[in-house]
Scaffold this active site. Sequence first.
Site, PDB file in Angstrom:
ATOM      1  N   ILE A   1       0.897  -1.094   0.208  1.00  0.00           N
ATOM      2  CA  ILE A   1      -0.258  -0.061   0.202  1.00  0.00           C
ATOM      3  C   ILE A   1       0.842   1.035   0.503  1.00  0.00           C
ATOM      4  CG2 ILE A   1      -1.629  -1.415   0.536  1.00  0.00           C
ATOM      5  CD1 ILE A   1      -1.186  -0.265   3.663  1.00  0.00           C
TER       6      ILE A   1
ATOM      7  N   GLY B   1       7.828   4.631   0.549  1.00  0.00           N
ATOM      8  CA  GLY B   1       8.423   5.917   1.458  1.00  0.00           C
ATOM      9  C   GLY B   1       9.727   5.753   1.103  1.00  0.00           C
TER      10      GLY B   1
ATOM     11  N   PHE C   1      11.595   5.404   3.416  1.00  0.00           N
ATOM     12  CA  PHE C   1      12.857   4.146   4.173  1.00  0.00           C
ATOM     13  C   PHE C   1      11.895   3.334   4.345  1.00  0.00           C
ATOM     14  CE2 PHE C   1      12.886   9.403   5.922  1.00  0.00           C
ATOM     15  CZ  PHE C   1      13.906   9.259   5.829  1.00  0.00           C
ATOM     16  N   SER C   2      10.544   2.562   3.926  1.00  0.00           N
ATOM     17  CA  SER C   2      10.033   1.599   3.727  1.00  0.00           C
ATOM     18  C   SER C   2       9.178   1.445   3.136  1.00  0.00           C
ATOM     19  CB  SER C   2       9.103   2.091   5.496  1.00  0.00           C
ATOM     20  OG  SER C   2       7.985   2.718   4.896  1.00  0.00           O
TER      21      SER C   2
ATOM     22  N   VAL D   1       5.092  -0.423   2.804  1.00  0.00           N
ATOM     23  CA  VAL D   1       4.198  -0.839   3.429  1.00  0.00           C
ATOM     24  C   VAL D   1       3.228  -1.658   2.615  1.00  0.00           C
ATOM     25  CG1 VAL D   1       2.315  -0.071   4.592  1.00  0.00           C
ATOM     26  CG2 VAL D   1       4.587   1.547   4.804  1.00  0.00           C
TER      27      VAL D   1
ATOM     28  N   LYS E   1       4.597  -2.569   8.361  1.00  0.00           N
ATOM     29  CA  LYS E   1       5.657  -1.736   7.625  1.00  0.00           C
ATOM     30  C   LYS E   1       7.092  -1.821   8.155  1.00  0.00           C
ATOM     31  CE  LYS E   1       7.415   3.752   8.691  1.00  0.00           C
ATOM     32  NZ  LYS E   1       7.103   4.260   9.295  1.00  0.00           N
TER      33      LYS E   1
ATOM     34  N   ASP F   1       7.679  15.697  10.597  1.00  0.00           N
ATOM     35  CA  ASP F   1       7.228  15.552   9.095  1.00  0.00           C
ATOM     36  C   ASP F   1       5.933  15.590   8.555  1.00  0.00           C
ATOM     37  OD1 ASP F   1       8.457  14.991   6.055  1.00  0.00           O
ATOM     38  OD2 ASP F   1       8.617  12.918   6.603  1.00  0.00           O
TER      39      ASP F   1
END
Length: 396
Positions: A29, A32, A34-35, A37, A96, A183
């Site tokens: 879904i 990003g 950093f990850s 998900v 995540k 953020d």
Amino acid sequence: ASSHVLHDMERLQNCLPEFRSKYRLIKRIGEGTFSTVYKAEDLQYDRYDNSWDLDRDADRWAPPPIKTSDGDGPPPPPPPPPPPARRRRPKYVAVKKIYVTSSPSRIHNELELLHVLRGCQSVCPLITAFRWTDQVVAVLPYFRHADFRDYFRNLTVPQMAAYFRSLFTALASVHKHKILHRDIKPTNFLYDPVACRGVLVDFGLAEREGYDGKPCVCHDDPAARMAKLRPLLSSTAKGGYPREDTRPSRRANRAGTRGFRAPEVLFKCTEQTPKIDVWSAGVILLTILSRRFPFFNSVDDVEAMIEIATIFGQRRMHSTALLHGCMFETNIPTVGRSGFSFEAIIQWSRDQPKAKLPDEEKVAVDFLSRCMELDPARRISAEEALHHDFLKIGLD
Ligand code: ADP
Ligand code: MG
């Protein structure tokens, strides 16, 4: 799903043996910086388990009906009343998968702050986390939400108020714990415009309030600050860059997303406060009111300063810079001496320079100007914002 997504999902399921027996990955879904998900099903879900309380604030506000397109058809029926508050364990979760290239201290920081913030209203709680060698996954309740770009142009003022009530409820509780999110932007605030509820996610850049570097002159009283800045001012008054700049070089946390950074972040203030999140929330409201996303579109900090200076004008930008011991000067012709009002900016952005804003929208603009106050000491706090008239619109 494309084959490489399926391949990644298969790998994740296999690398965490305990994970496999507890969750079934459904689809990707989000991806990003950093990850990645995934949405997943909790295999041990039991609808009689009441250890999770996700509907705490479901009945806090009655949602006004939402318009999702520009069509002129009959208005959609009002949404059903929210369900009575009850406690339940979520059937679907968001998994995540934090990139293995993230530093262990960073990953630890995110999980620890989520743990501290468990129980905060409008903050997505952490259910659990797994680690297998260098791979860490965090498990959060899945929160249904819409893509900001699909609804931000169609929000009525009461719907905007509902959005910001939810966002500022989250911010006030995060800030109460002396934590800065750092953020705040639409993809980190998951909002369901039908239920008029949102949750704050992504504490990957969050940090505790306080500073480890040198103090910033913004915390001095004005006279002490001016005394410190006199050498800088006199050398620049003669034109140009100070010849012998005695100011030490500065490093400050600049983490965040382009276009959402507060002026004190751009001017490398070493004593940043939770007010940086309030500025970013203000940028979201400016986006909604002006119907332009992204509103700011700079590639770096200097361009970001120019964009902000275009609104506020050189004079106010100059004093904002001085507040943090910096000089701001520009000969760019579009940056005027005194800038523009938010109302004018919004009217131009909507290509309606002559149309007067309705009274309700003026209340929203007043709220905006309190959030996008250049001086963090004068900017409204999240707690104070909850008492502003704008956030009362549509409540009764
Ligand atoms: P990153 O640090 O990579 O930005 P985020 O925590 O912001 O990771 O999550 C990235 C995206 O994944 C979000 O923008 C959102 O679309 C989706 N997402 C994250 N958490 C959830 C959740 N609890 N429920 C539903 N979707 C989520
Ligand atoms: Mg994010």
